[in-house]
Design an enzyme around this catalytic site. Structure first.
Site, short mmCIF file in Angstrom:
data_model
loop_
_atom_site.label_atom_id
_atom_site.label_comp_id
_atom_site.label_asym_id
_atom_site.label_seq_id
_atom_site.Cartn_x
_atom_site.Cartn_y
_atom_site.Cartn_z
N GLY A 62 -68.10 -66.42 62.63
CA GLY A 62 -68.40 -68.06 63.41
C GLY A 62 -67.33 -69.59 63.83
N GLY A 63 -68.06 -69.90 63.32
CA GLY A 63 -67.82 -71.50 63.31
C GLY A 63 -66.77 -71.79 62.24
N GLY A 111 -32.68 -72.74 80.32
CA GLY A 111 -32.73 -73.12 79.89
C GLY A 111 -33.17 -72.82 78.55
CB ALA A 112 -33.33 -69.81 76.36
C1 HXC Z 1 -77.37 -66.66 53.13
C2 HXC Z 1 -76.91 -64.99 53.28
C3 HXC Z 1 -75.81 -64.69 53.93
C4 HXC Z 1 -76.03 -66.34 54.88
C5 HXC Z 1 -75.39 -63.31 53.05
N1 HXC Z 1 -75.90 -64.03 52.64
N2 HXC Z 1 -75.11 -63.63 54.83
N3 HXC Z 1 -77.35 -65.64 52.46
N4 HXC Z 1 -77.04 -67.22 54.25
N5 HXC Z 1 -75.64 -67.03 56.10
C6 HXC Z 1 -76.74 -63.09 51.38
C7 HXC Z 1 -77.37 -61.96 51.79
O1 HXC Z 1 -79.14 -62.40 52.15
C8 HXC Z 1 -77.72 -60.90 50.64
O2 HXC Z 1 -77.88 -61.49 49.19
C9 HXC Z 1 -75.95 -61.39 49.65
O3 HXC Z 1 -75.59 -62.50 50.31
C10 HXC Z 1 -75.28 -60.46 49.98
O4 HXC Z 1 -74.62 -60.05 52.07
P1 HXC Z 1 -74.65 -58.54 52.13
O5 HXC Z 1 -75.20 -58.59 53.08
O6 HXC Z 1 -75.68 -57.78 51.41
O7 HXC Z 1 -73.30 -58.20 52.31
P2 HXC Z 1 -72.53 -57.26 52.89
O8 HXC Z 1 -73.22 -55.97 53.65
O9 HXC Z 1 -71.35 -56.85 52.37
O10 HXC Z 1 -72.84 -57.92 53.93
C11 HXC Z 1 -72.04 -59.59 54.44
C12 HXC Z 1 -72.63 -60.12 55.62
C13 HXC Z 1 -74.05 -59.97 55.82
C14 HXC Z 1 -71.55 -58.84 57.04
C15 HXC Z 1 -71.87 -61.50 55.25
O11 HXC Z 1 -74.85 -60.29 54.85
C16 HXC Z 1 -73.88 -60.95 57.48
O12 HXC Z 1 -74.14 -60.51 58.68
N6 HXC Z 1 -75.02 -62.22 56.56
C17 HXC Z 1 -74.82 -63.19 57.72
C18 HXC Z 1 -73.89 -63.61 58.32
C19 HXC Z 1 -74.72 -64.83 59.60
O13 HXC Z 1 -74.96 -64.42 60.58
N7 HXC Z 1 -74.01 -66.23 59.04
C20 HXC Z 1 -74.15 -67.35 59.93
C21 HXC Z 1 -72.88 -67.30 60.77
S1 HXC Z 1 -73.33 -68.39 61.68
P3 HXC Z 1 -78.47 -60.41 48.35
O14 HXC Z 1 -79.56 -61.47 47.29
O15 HXC Z 1 -79.23 -59.51 48.47
O16 HXC Z 1 -77.58 -60.26 47.12
C22 HXC Z 1 -72.38 -69.73 60.89
C23 HXC Z 1 -72.54 -71.13 62.00
C24 HXC Z 1 -71.11 -71.35 60.78
O17 HXC Z 1 -71.36 -69.26 60.18
C25 HXC Z 1 -71.23 -72.51 61.85
C26 HXC Z 1 -69.96 -73.95 61.58
C27 HXC Z 1 -69.82 -74.88 62.75
#
Ligand code: HXC
Length: 512
Positions: A168-169, A402-403
């Site tokens: 993401g961002g 040019g290079a």
């Molecule tokens: C809160 C999160 C989290 C998040 C993971 N966890 N991502 N908690 N916010 N964004 C937590 C899970 O609940 C889990 O908690 C632990 O971290 C590990 O995650 P798992 O899913 O068990 O691990 P894994 O299977 O390795 O998968 C990793 C992952 C997946 C691919 C990153 O967790 C995932 O898809 N997370 C969400 C990603 C996402 O959509 N983020 C927002 C993106 S938008 P426990 O308690 O079980 O240990 C964004 C915008 C930024 O980031 C903008 C900036 C401008």
């Protein structure tokens, strides 16, 4: 509980991260924990932590009941090769290393300290992105970091290391920093992940293919360095820092080295007989720089140009070199972008530039024109023109069209221009030139083929050599290849006190 015992208990708690189970799961994925990474990266025992007691302020979805000291990121400072660096290391064992308001504040705090004290920042990224339970507080936190990344750009070196998810961002912080390292098989970066891609474009693609280390180090060029594992990655970062100053006001550290003026005899016979035969420019680089000192940036991307840190007699330099072994060393969109960014980095941080030229021109074709070879090629031209560090050029063979101008020619501010005796400096290749300017004569000739050959030879003798350029002062000296190291060494010493003023302005407008 007595105050000292309470502190001891909390200190222990800090080391526990998100708990044994999650640490094990991290290890099973082939990944180290945030603290293990810092230990390997820094000089032994040098890490000082800042903000270990910070906890998040989230109150939604029951997150308030789950608190971990440090809130998913370890921040602080330490030393690498005895020099100060600031660091943050995201802890995937706490909420997946996701970024909350306080997590972001910790990162901003060390970035502010780094800027006030003029030292590099290294960010180890391993995060699920925005802390989902915190919404806009998290988004704001990212923007606070992006803003600081931009302010720090060109002021202190910023290094991003992707050691897990970065999606993401969140990718835009590493994207603004100077260098991105990735680890094979365990790291990935993308703006939208495989699920969104499938929904929107119906493409099925894995995380690895979409944004893994090999994708970004060889296809997109987003990653500058790739490592087979985390330990190797951390060692590479230590190596990179050895070429860099602490900030834009310092010069890079000169390593102890004996006064070295050796000639490299083998270079005199290195060039292939035919001017169209490829060769490996890396062999020339290895011959002229200090042993084992070459450290390539973007080694697997846009391989028709080589960008490499190296040293000559201990002095750090940035090398930009056409690579005749790949697409004859032609300049195209990607090689121009790659070298432009490298030149600007070196210029920002006072690293002298050494340019090795063997370039047949710019790559022709619809693909290149439609995708903007004009504005992308201009990036490299602009970067060389703008650079005020010592600039030395060696033409080894071809410098066409040019290079020739773009590749750090005298006209755009190079300080010392050397050419090997077999150099060909001309508007275009002799055959093409002869076909155009002697078109009528060739047509009228009884033996057009023979006439073309004669005219080609005439053009070669007149222009495709270094002496016309040297006669005009565009080449300072025609040198034997064996003298290359010594000539560069002496030029670097001579240029050590170079000062060049440029017109006062807010900032230039590089063709992005
Ligand atoms: C809160 C999160 C989290 C998040 C993971 N966890 N991502 N908690 N916010 N964004 C937590 C899970 O609940 C889990 O908690 C632990 O971290 C590990 O995650 P798992 O899913 O068990 O691990 P894994 O299977 O390795 O998968 C990793 C992952 C997946 C691919 C990153 O967790 C995932 O898809 N997370 C969400 C990603 C996402 O959509 N983020 C927002 C993106 S938008 P426990 O308690 O079980 O240990 C964004 C915008 C930024 O980031 C903008 C900036 C401008």
């Amino acid at each position: 509980m007595k105050p000292m015992d309470k502190l001891s208990q909390k200190r222990e708690q800090i080391q526990e991260l998100g708990g044994l189970k999650r640490i094990e799961s991290q290890h099973l994925k082939g990944k180290l924990t945030a603290r293990e990474r810092l230990e390997l990266l820094l000089d032994a025992g040098s890490f000082e932590e800042i903000g270990a007691f910070v906890v998040h302020r989230g109150t939604d979805f029951g997150i308030e009941k789950e608190q971990y000291l440090g809130d998913g990121v370890v921040t602080g400072y330490g030393t690498i090769h005895g020099r100060l660096v600031y660091l943050f290391s995201q802890d995937f064992t706490v909420f997946g290393g996701s970024l909350s308001e306080t997590h972001a504040q910790k990162i901003c705090k060390i970035m502010d300290l780094a800027m006030k004290n003029g030292a590099p920042v290294i960010g180890l990224n391993d995060s699920g992105g925005a802390r989902i339970q915190e919404g806009v507080m998290s988004l704001g936190g990212y923007a606070d970091i992006f803003y600081r990344n931009t302010l720090a750009s060109g002021f202190i070196p910023q290094i991003s290391v992707v050691m897990g998810p970065c999606a993401g961002g969140a990718v835009y912080s590493p994207a603004i920093t100077d260098f991105i390292f990735m680890v094979e098989d365990t790291s990935y970066m993308f703006v939208t992940g495989p699920n969104v891609v499938k929904t929107v474009t119906h493409e099925e693609v894995s995380s690895e293919t979409l944004g893994g280390a090999s994708t970004h180090s060889s296809i997109s060029g987003v990653a500058h360095f790739v490592a087979p594992n985390e330990v190797n990655c951390l060692n590479q970062i230590r190596k990179l820092l050895s070429y860099l100053p602490q900030n834009c006001e310092e010069k890079p550290v000169v390593q102890a080295y004996r006064e070295d003026i050796r000639e490299i005899k083998a270079l005199d016979t290195f060039m292939p007989e035919s001017p169209n035969q490829p060769y490996d420019m890396r062999e020339i680089i290895e011959a002229i720089v200090d042993e084992d000192s070459s450290f390539e940036v973007h080694r697997n991307w846009a391989e028709n140009i080589i960008c490499s840190f190296a040293r000559i007699a201990g002095m750090p330099i940035g090398i930009v070199a056409n690579q005749p072994n790949v697409m004859a060393g032609v300049l195209d969109i990607n090689s121009s972008r790659k070298a432009a960014r490298f030149v600007r980095f070196c210029d920002s941080f006072n690293i002298p530039l050494v340019t090795l030229v063997d370039v047949p021109g710019f790559l022709p074709g619809k693909d290149q024109e439609w995708n903007g070879i004009i504005s992308n090629g201009a990036k490299l031209l602009y970067a060389f023109c703008e650079a005020t560090v010592p600039k030395i050029t060696v033409i080894t063979r071809k410098a066409y069209g040019g290079a020739y101008d773009v590749m750090n020619s005298k006209h755009i501010g190079a300080d010392m221009n050397f050419a090997w005796p077999m150099s060909e400096i001309a508007v275009m290749g002799a055959k093409g030139a002869a076909e155009i300017i002697f078109k009528n004569e060739i047509k009228a000739s009884s033996d057009p083929e023979q006439t073309l050959l004669q005219k080609e030879q005439l053009y070669l003798e007149t222009f495709a050599n270094p002496y016309k350029a040297a006669a005009n002062g565009f080449v300072d000296e025609v040198i034997y290849p064996r003298e290359t190291r010594i000539k560069i060494y002496r030029a670097l010493k001579m240029l050590q006190t170079k000062v060049q003023q440029t017109p006062k302005k807010k900032h230039g407008n590089i063709p992005l």
